[in-house]
Write an enzyme that holds these catalytic residues in place. Structure first.
Site, PDB file in Angstrom:
ATOM      1  N   GLU A 154      13.099 -84.483 -49.480  1.00  0.00           N
ATOM      2  CA  GLU A 154      13.285 -83.208 -48.782  1.00  0.00           C
ATOM      3  C   GLU A 154      11.928 -82.567 -48.485  1.00  0.00           C
ATOM      4  OE1 GLU A 154      17.581 -82.141 -50.926  1.00  0.00           O
ATOM      5  OE2 GLU A 154      15.821 -80.899 -51.325  1.00  0.00           O
ATOM      6  N   ASP A 159      23.986 -81.607 -47.791  1.00  0.00           N
ATOM      7  CA  ASP A 159      23.052 -80.485 -47.939  1.00  0.00           C
ATOM      8  C   ASP A 159      21.802 -80.908 -48.690  1.00  0.00           C
ATOM      9  OD1 ASP A 159      22.385 -77.605 -47.761  1.00  0.00           O
ATOM     10  OD2 ASP A 159      22.554 -77.691 -49.952  1.00  0.00           O
ATOM     11  N   ARG A 202      32.011 -76.272 -62.946  1.00  0.00           N
ATOM     12  CA  ARG A 202      32.218 -74.958 -62.344  1.00  0.00           C
ATOM     13  C   ARG A 202      32.377 -75.032 -60.834  1.00  0.00           C
ATOM     14  NH1 ARG A 202      28.310 -73.869 -66.384  1.00  0.00           N
ATOM     15  NH2 ARG A 202      28.848 -72.142 -67.797  1.00  0.00           N
ATOM     16  N   ILE A 203      31.457 -75.743 -60.176  1.00  0.00           N
ATOM     17  CA  ILE A 203      31.462 -75.750 -58.712  1.00  0.00           C
ATOM     18  C   ILE A 203      32.621 -76.583 -58.172  1.00  0.00           C
ATOM     19  CG2 ILE A 203      30.179 -76.447 -56.658  1.00  0.00           C
ATOM     20  CD1 ILE A 203      27.617 -75.683 -58.161  1.00  0.00           C
ATOM     21  N   ASP A 256      34.883 -87.300 -63.339  1.00  0.00           N
ATOM     22  CA  ASP A 256      33.604 -86.778 -63.825  1.00  0.00           C
ATOM     23  C   ASP A 256      33.030 -87.769 -64.822  1.00  0.00           C
ATOM     24  OD1 ASP A 256      31.513 -85.289 -65.118  1.00  0.00           O
ATOM     25  OD2 ASP A 256      32.432 -83.469 -64.307  1.00  0.00           O
ATOM     26  N   HIS A 262      19.254 -78.071 -47.845  1.00  0.00           N
ATOM     27  CA  HIS A 262      19.378 -77.674 -49.261  1.00  0.00           C
ATOM     28  C   HIS A 262      19.552 -76.154 -49.369  1.00  0.00           C
ATOM     29  CE1 HIS A 262      18.205 -79.059 -53.570  1.00  0.00           C
ATOM     30  NE2 HIS A 262      19.081 -78.068 -53.623  1.00  0.00           N
ATOM     31  N   ARG A 283      22.941 -83.357 -55.696  1.00  0.00           N
ATOM     32  CA  ARG A 283      21.556 -83.794 -55.671  1.00  0.00           C
ATOM     33  C   ARG A 283      21.421 -84.971 -54.719  1.00  0.00           C
ATOM     34  NH1 ARG A 283      20.209 -79.623 -57.170  1.00  0.00           N
ATOM     35  NH2 ARG A 283      18.954 -79.019 -58.980  1.00  0.00           N
TER      36      ARG A 283
END
Length: 354
Positions: free
Chosen positions: A294, A289, A184-185, A204, A312, A265
């Site tokens: 984190e 990001d 989707r993204i 993918d 993030h 991720r």
């Protein structure tokens, strides 16, 4: 559940129904959801949805699977709503009443899916709440890396007015962009970049080349994509196939003038290898990001002015903030009131129950 000759129609506010039954002597308890951890300023949205569905809410801030088990077993939880808490096999072994675990977000790498499926527990996520935001953020990181926004900003604020501090800058239009993760993204990212007239390569690891092509990408092997792309943007989930997918060997294959963007991720990228590649001139820059740790603690990337880092935050907008919380609470309520969920990750559980 009820006497055969009696029919009950649940009102829209199921909590009223359960409370009324308890007053008449019926031994019926409301299903319970434990919200294991959260960063939101309040839980008013979730609580309102659960109360309307007749679901009792218990909140905590669990730092470990043991803490989750302690709270959830005490209230005999039927459901867990999780943000970052690790839901391990020990959690599923300990919580006999558990029927559903839902994740605030898309990725479910903090939940043991195999154990959940073994125990017949449905795992829910919210796969489409922020696809516009993440795609836009990836585009923003790409532009920032190429146009050197952060470097120019720091220079101007320190009193330097000089266009040369950002050299070299290259034209992005007509570049070759490799998209790793064509869901989707990744697809939304490509739609938002149509005006740049990119050549778009797609890879993918979790779907076939045929599916990649059907989604509008030019199917390309991973190594070939690395060698040909001016920009590589990453949109894969974290799993056994993708952990440290971008390692030293991957960076050696990338063009020395290429840019890496990661909004998926943190552990998909070996950040130590990335820092070495940048130091060695194997890459021109990176926009991240997400990081393996984190917030980062002494990451070598913190001192690189050719790296743009954001905390993030790609998922966030005021709109996605509402969509996320309302969607996941509503889907848990569906399961706890005998309905089918909208977004289930381990579909084998649903199939076995049909």
């Amino acid at each position: 559940m009820y006497a055969a000759e009696t029919t009950y129609e649940l009102p829209s506010d199921r909590s009223v129904f359960f409370n009324a039954l308890s007053l008449t002597g019926w031994n019926i308890s409301m299903p319970t959801v434990v919200i294991t951890d959260y960063e939101f300023p309040d839980l008013e949205m979730e609580t309102a949805i659960f109360e309307d569905a007749g679901v009792e809410v218990v909140t905590t801030q669990a730092d470990s699977p043991e803490d989750v088990i302690k709270v959830a077993s005490k209230v005999e939880a039927d459901a867990l709503l999780v943000q970052y808490a690790q839901i391990t096999s020990a959690v599923f072994d300990a919580l006999d009443n558990l029927t559903v675990v839902a994740k605030y977000g898309i990725g479910t790498d903090n939940i043991d899916l195999k154990s959940a499926t073994k125990h017949g527990v449905r795992i829910l996520n919210v796969p489409d709440y922020c696809q516009d935001e993440v795609a836009e953020h990836a585009l923003g990181l790409m532009l920032s890396c190429e146009r050197k926004f952060s470097r120019f900003d720091a220079a101007v604020k320190s009193g330097t007015w000089d266009w040369k501090v950002g050299k070299p800058i290259h034209r992005l239009t007509n570049s070759t962009v490799g998209v790793v993760g064509c869901g989707r993204i990744g697809s939304t990212f490509v739609e938002k970049t149509r005006g740049f007239e990119f050549e778009v390569l797609g890879h993918d690891p979790n779907v076939s080349d045929k599916t990649v092509q059907e989604r509008g990408f030019k199917p390309t092997g991973f190594e070939d994509l690395l060698e040909r792309s001016d920009v590589v943007t990453v949109h894969v989930p974290l799993d056994d196939k993708t952990e440290e997918m971008f390692d030293a060997a991957a960076f050696k294959r990338m063009r020395s003038d290429a840019i890496l963007v990661n909004t998926s991720r943190g552990a998909v990228v070996d950040t130590n290898a990335l820092a070495d590649a940048l130091d060695g001139g194997e890459l021109r820059g990176a926009g991240l990001d997400v990081l393996p740790e984190e917030p980062p603690d002494n990451s070598p990337l913190l001192t690189h002015d050719d790296v743009v880092l954001t905390p993030h935050v790609a998922w966030y907008s005021e709109d996605s903030f509402v969509d996320l919380r309302e969607s996941v609470a509503t889907d848990i309520s569906r399961v706890l009131t005998g309905q089918s969920p909208k977004n289930i990750v381990n579909t084998a559980v649903t199939e076995s129950c049909e």
